[in-house]
Design an enzyme around this catalytic site. Sequence first.
Site, PDB file in Angstrom:
ATOM      1  N   SER A  15      37.848  42.063  43.220  1.00  0.00           N
ATOM      2  CA  SER A  15      38.652  41.299  44.410  1.00  0.00           C
ATOM      3  C   SER A  15      39.430  42.448  45.179  1.00  0.00           C
ATOM      4  O   SER A  15      39.984  42.127  46.229  1.00  0.00           O
ATOM      5  CB  SER A  15      39.553  40.111  43.953  1.00  0.00           C
ATOM      6  OG  SER A  15      39.155  39.186  43.312  1.00  0.00           O
ATOM      7  N   HIS A  32      44.294  40.359  34.943  1.00  0.00           N
ATOM      8  CA  HIS A  32      43.186  39.568  35.475  1.00  0.00           C
ATOM      9  C   HIS A  32      43.182  38.210  34.694  1.00  0.00           C
ATOM     10  O   HIS A  32      42.482  37.244  34.862  1.00  0.00           O
ATOM     11  CB  HIS A  32      41.854  40.293  35.095  1.00  0.00           C
ATOM     12  CG  HIS A  32      41.522  41.179  35.912  1.00  0.00           C
ATOM     13  ND1 HIS A  32      41.529  41.223  37.273  1.00  0.00           N
ATOM     14  CD2 HIS A  32      40.592  42.267  35.346  1.00  0.00           C
ATOM     15  CE1 HIS A  32      41.057  42.310  37.662  1.00  0.00           C
ATOM     16  NE2 HIS A  32      40.321  43.222  36.455  1.00  0.00           N
ATOM     17  N   GLY A  78      33.712  49.277  49.894  1.00  0.00           N
ATOM     18  CA  GLY A  78      35.220  48.908  50.377  1.00  0.00           C
ATOM     19  C   GLY A  78      35.187  48.125  51.741  1.00  0.00           C
ATOM     20  O   GLY A  78      35.868  48.328  52.608  1.00  0.00           O
TER      21      GLY A  78
HETATM   22  P1  PAP Z   1      38.815  45.845  39.025  1.00  0.00           P
HETATM   23  O1  PAP Z   1      39.231  44.252  39.477  1.00  0.00           O
HETATM   24  O2  PAP Z   1      37.284  45.897  38.137  1.00  0.00           O
HETATM   25  O3  PAP Z   1      39.535  46.985  39.062  1.00  0.00           O
HETATM   26  P2  PAP Z   1      38.188  45.941  41.974  1.00  0.00           P
HETATM   27  O4  PAP Z   1      39.282  47.352  42.465  1.00  0.00           O
HETATM   28  O5  PAP Z   1      38.943  44.632  42.159  1.00  0.00           O
HETATM   29  O6  PAP Z   1      37.819  46.240  40.398  1.00  0.00           O
HETATM   30  O7  PAP Z   1      37.033  46.055  42.701  1.00  0.00           O
HETATM   31  C1  PAP Z   1      36.368  47.224  43.123  1.00  0.00           C
HETATM   32  C2  PAP Z   1      35.934  46.729  44.733  1.00  0.00           C
HETATM   33  O8  PAP Z   1      37.126  47.102  45.550  1.00  0.00           O
HETATM   34  C3  PAP Z   1      34.973  47.556  45.247  1.00  0.00           C
HETATM   35  O9  PAP Z   1      34.190  46.645  46.353  1.00  0.00           O
HETATM   36  P3  PAP Z   1      32.950  46.868  46.663  1.00  0.00           P
HETATM   37  O10 PAP Z   1      31.834  46.898  45.536  1.00  0.00           O
HETATM   38  O11 PAP Z   1      32.491  45.693  47.780  1.00  0.00           O
HETATM   39  O12 PAP Z   1      32.720  48.034  47.655  1.00  0.00           O
HETATM   40  C4  PAP Z   1      35.444  48.906  46.001  1.00  0.00           C
HETATM   41  O13 PAP Z   1      34.865  49.462  46.960  1.00  0.00           O
HETATM   42  C5  PAP Z   1      36.792  48.216  46.683  1.00  0.00           C
HETATM   43  N1  PAP Z   1      37.812  48.934  47.027  1.00  0.00           N
HETATM   44  C6  PAP Z   1      38.071  49.962  46.097  1.00  0.00           C
HETATM   45  N2  PAP Z   1      39.394  50.553  46.800  1.00  0.00           N
HETATM   46  C7  PAP Z   1      39.349  50.392  47.842  1.00  0.00           C
HETATM   47  C8  PAP Z   1      40.258  50.597  49.071  1.00  0.00           C
HETATM   48  N3  PAP Z   1      40.949  51.461  49.024  1.00  0.00           N
HETATM   49  N4  PAP Z   1      40.094  49.728  50.099  1.00  0.00           N
HETATM   50  C9  PAP Z   1      39.156  48.635  50.204  1.00  0.00           C
HETATM   51  N5  PAP Z   1      38.242  48.321  49.104  1.00  0.00           N
HETATM   52  C10 PAP Z   1      38.523  49.190  47.993  1.00  0.00           C
END
Ligand code: PAP
Length: 337
Positions: free
Chosen positions: A82, A149, A305
Amino acid sequence: MSLPQIPSSLPQQYDYFQQIELSQEIRDLISTLPAEEGLISGHLHQYQGFWYPTMRIPRILATQKHFQAHDTDILLATTPKSGTTWLKAILFALVKRVHYHPHPQNIDHPLLTNNSHPLVPFLENKQQSGENQIPDANSYAPPRLFSTHLPLAHLPQSVKDSACKVVYLCRNPKDIVVSLWHFTNRVRHKSLETNSLEKVFQYFCRGMNGYGPFWDHVLGYWKESLERPETVFFVKYEEMKEKPGLHLRRLAEFLGCPFSPEEEAQGVVDNVLKLCSFETLSNLDVNKNGRLSTGVENSVYFRQGKAGDWKNYLTAEMVEQLDRITEEKLQGSGLKF
Ligand code: PAP
């Protein structure tokens, strides 16, 4: 005792249990729970309505038993994919800004040399069965920052009894499916076959992804945010993307650390957002080449992202199916995606 790394040969779940010390009580409990193959490795078990990777269950039970919340704690709650990595960075930069000047050029800022995950540790990651430990509670001055989570119903009682503030971030489920699909294939053992999008999609629709069903998770925190708005802050990834300054200021107010007129004049809001942007974080050496203590590469948390990438992957039938489920599950709640 620290958990051994997941073995590369991926033995069956019960063989794996034999390698770590789990009480008979926990083994008995797990053996009674519905089980399904997981999307990454091993199995998921359904515990009190939610699906968890098997090895999370003892940790969750220990977290519920041992974690002592402080009134000043801040807890970030999310379903996986998310935007947890992003909001962890934002929370850290925001709340610790007195200690660390938030600016992409401030080479001393911890976010420039650390992935945000260890800076805002998961409650349920460090807890193990039988251990009376709390996660390395931030060696900084209060407030302590944690993430989870866990669904609302499974938070430790001490969190519910305290004045601890909860920030809940959720995301359009269509983007979560696509993000989850990519993620599972990045971290899945190389000897296993790649997950198809169709498979991940169907698991997600049935609620059988880690910490799913997604809708039950979101609804728990949504309702709580309506009943206790001073305690639970609810925000969507898409809203953060669209109006980051507005929601960052709201968040700062909610957490009792609003930006002062001087900070506004100095551009601190923009600096926090720049420091935590996908562009800044994903291009750092630590996030391109570093790993978490679990061995997972930091780069797997940075893909696109963006909001709306689902349009490039989901078929019209998938969109129709997922939209229908979301509408049915959220009906009457006032929450929409
Ligand atoms: P997790 O719950 O397993 O820790 P989480 O960080 O929620 O994972 O999910 C990763 C998503 O956040 C990725 O999305 P996407 O696959 O659609 O690209 C990742 O790119 C996105 N993400 C990580 N860092 C950022 C950021 N700084 N700004 C916006 N989106 C981000």
